[in-house]
Design an enzyme around this catalytic site. Structure first.
Site, PDB file in Angstrom:
ATOM      1  CG  HIS A 202      -7.130  26.788 -13.260  1.00  0.00           C
ATOM      2  ND1 HIS A 202      -7.728  25.473 -13.480  1.00  0.00           N
ATOM      3  CD2 HIS A 202      -6.051  26.400 -12.413  1.00  0.00           C
ATOM      4  CE1 HIS A 202      -7.166  24.515 -13.010  1.00  0.00           C
ATOM      5  NE2 HIS A 202      -5.924  24.958 -12.323  1.00  0.00           N
TER       6      HIS A 202
ATOM      7  CG  HIS B 221      -1.031  18.827  -3.301  1.00  0.00           C
ATOM      8  ND1 HIS B 221      -0.460  19.839  -2.497  1.00  0.00           N
ATOM      9  CD2 HIS B 221      -1.194  17.596  -2.574  1.00  0.00           C
ATOM     10  CE1 HIS B 221      -0.278  19.214  -1.328  1.00  0.00           C
ATOM     11  NE2 HIS B 221      -0.820  17.920  -1.120  1.00  0.00           N
TER      12      HIS B 221
ATOM     13  CB  SER C  73      -2.462  24.360 -11.474  1.00  0.00           C
ATOM     14  OG  SER C  73      -3.687  24.410 -10.703  1.00  0.00           O
TER      15      SER C  73
ATOM     16  CD  GLU D 206      -0.091  14.061  -8.219  1.00  0.00           C
ATOM     17  OE1 GLU D 206      -0.490  13.160  -7.583  1.00  0.00           O
ATOM     18  OE2 GLU D 206      -0.449  15.292  -7.985  1.00  0.00           O
TER      19      GLU D 206
ATOM     20  CG  ASP E  15       3.918  14.781   1.567  1.00  0.00           C
ATOM     21  OD1 ASP E  15       3.035  15.539   0.715  1.00  0.00           O
ATOM     22  OD2 ASP E  15       4.019  14.786   2.560  1.00  0.00           O
ATOM     23  N   GLY E  16       4.161  16.715  -1.602  1.00  0.00           N
ATOM     24  CA  GLY E  16       4.282  18.324  -1.981  1.00  0.00           C
ATOM     25  C   GLY E  16       4.505  18.904  -0.519  1.00  0.00           C
TER      26      GLY E  16
ATOM     27  CG  ASP F  55      -4.349  22.505  -6.133  1.00  0.00           C
ATOM     28  OD1 ASP F  55      -2.985  22.094  -6.164  1.00  0.00           O
ATOM     29  OD2 ASP F  55      -4.829  22.521  -7.322  1.00  0.00           O
TER      30      ASP F  55
END
Length: 295
Positions: A19, A42, A115, A133, A158-159, A179
């Site tokens: 971050h 994600h 995030s 997500e 699914d990202g 991530d």
């Protein structure tokens, strides 16, 4: 993979690095008037209760954000990041009343922003958010906190697969954060496959990849694999804070790899990484690495 929940790890040393870098890249993106799209592949739940059962099970935040929370000697870039986390802790309570602190006071550390919440604090009204997500509970939490804004879209998908539909954005400015948990070893290959396709479609985009420093060959190889698919410049930063456990396992640190990084980022990280090593170290051999290939 629906078992992973980031609440167990919120605010740990890996979140601090991730971050801190994210804040600086977001601030750089905002220096131009032209809007851009932020894509989080994600996204997680968006925020985490540090006094909750999941976070308290491992209490990893105590060796992360907690070590920075009340220090008066933070370097400006670290102070910038910590200030955003403190502002997140000033959200209205159940009664709808926002806490008010006297000047110079630090709020109690009760919440940690994911995030998406970090990004929302820095995105402008004209910028776009696209969040993926897969975990249904976390996706519902995201929707509850981020819904109702025409510039925000949330996908319970699914990202890795969803990134293709988000690049190139319109207008052609974009920042992607990837991530995954990497609990499944196949995630390493999915990162490479998804980014390879994204870079072909949108070579000028800024891509940020977080990865864990663990005892897996795939983790050690990931930065070099990312270097190979970067069309222009890249930057790689890694922070090691602890040793593996007796059986050779455990999260000893983490890294961030940025494709098309801001030209200012190397100097910024060179300034603050020694401080992070000193502050977050859990053994004498704590260290950092910064590598860069300018565009």
């Amino acid at each position: 993979m629906l078992a992973y929940r980031h609440a167990f790890h919120a605010g740990n040393h890996a979140d601090v690095l991730k971050h801190l870098v994210l804040v600086q890249v977001l601030r750089y993106m905002a220096e131009k008037d032209k809007p851009y799209r932020y894509v989080d592949t994600h996204a997680g739940a968006g925020g985490y209760l540090l006094k909750g059962q999941q976070a308290q099970k491992t209490a990893e935040y105590r060796e992360g954000i907690n070590r920075l929370w009340s220090r008066p000697d933070l370097p400006p870039l670290v102070a910038d990041y910590v200030r955003l986390v403190q502002e997140f802790n000033l959200q209205p309570g159940e009664d709808g009343v926002q806490p008010v602190l006297e000047k110079g006071m630090t709020p109690p550390l009760a919440l940690y922003p994911g995030s998406p919440s970090i990004a929302r604090q820095l995105l402008r009204r004209t910028d776009q958010m696209r969040m993926f997500e897969l975990h249904p509970t976390d996706a519902r939490t995201l929707a509850a906190h981020f819904g109702g804004n025409k510039h925000v879209q949330i996908f319970n998908e699914d990202g890795f697969a969803g990134l293709k539909g988000q690049v190139p954005p319109n207008p052609r400015r974009g920042l992607v954060l990837m991530d995954p948990s990497y609990e499944l070893v196949g995630d390493y290959g999915k990162v490479i496959a998804a980014l390879r396709e994204a870079v072909v479609r949108f070579a000028e985009g800024v891509y940020m990849v977080w990865y864990p420093q663990v005892s897996r060959v795939e983790s050690a190889q990931l930065p070099k694999r990312l270097m190979a698919l970067s069309p222009k410049g890249w930057l790689h930063v890694r922070l090691t804070v602890s040793q593996p456990g007796e059986r050779g396992f455990g999260l000893t640190g983490s890294g961030m790899f940025i494709i098309n990084p801001p030209w200012t980022l190397h100097a910024q990280l060179k300034e603050v990484m020694p401080f992070l090593v000193e502050t977050l170290a859990q053994f004498d051999g704590a260290s950092y690495v910064i590598e860069e290939q300018p565009a």
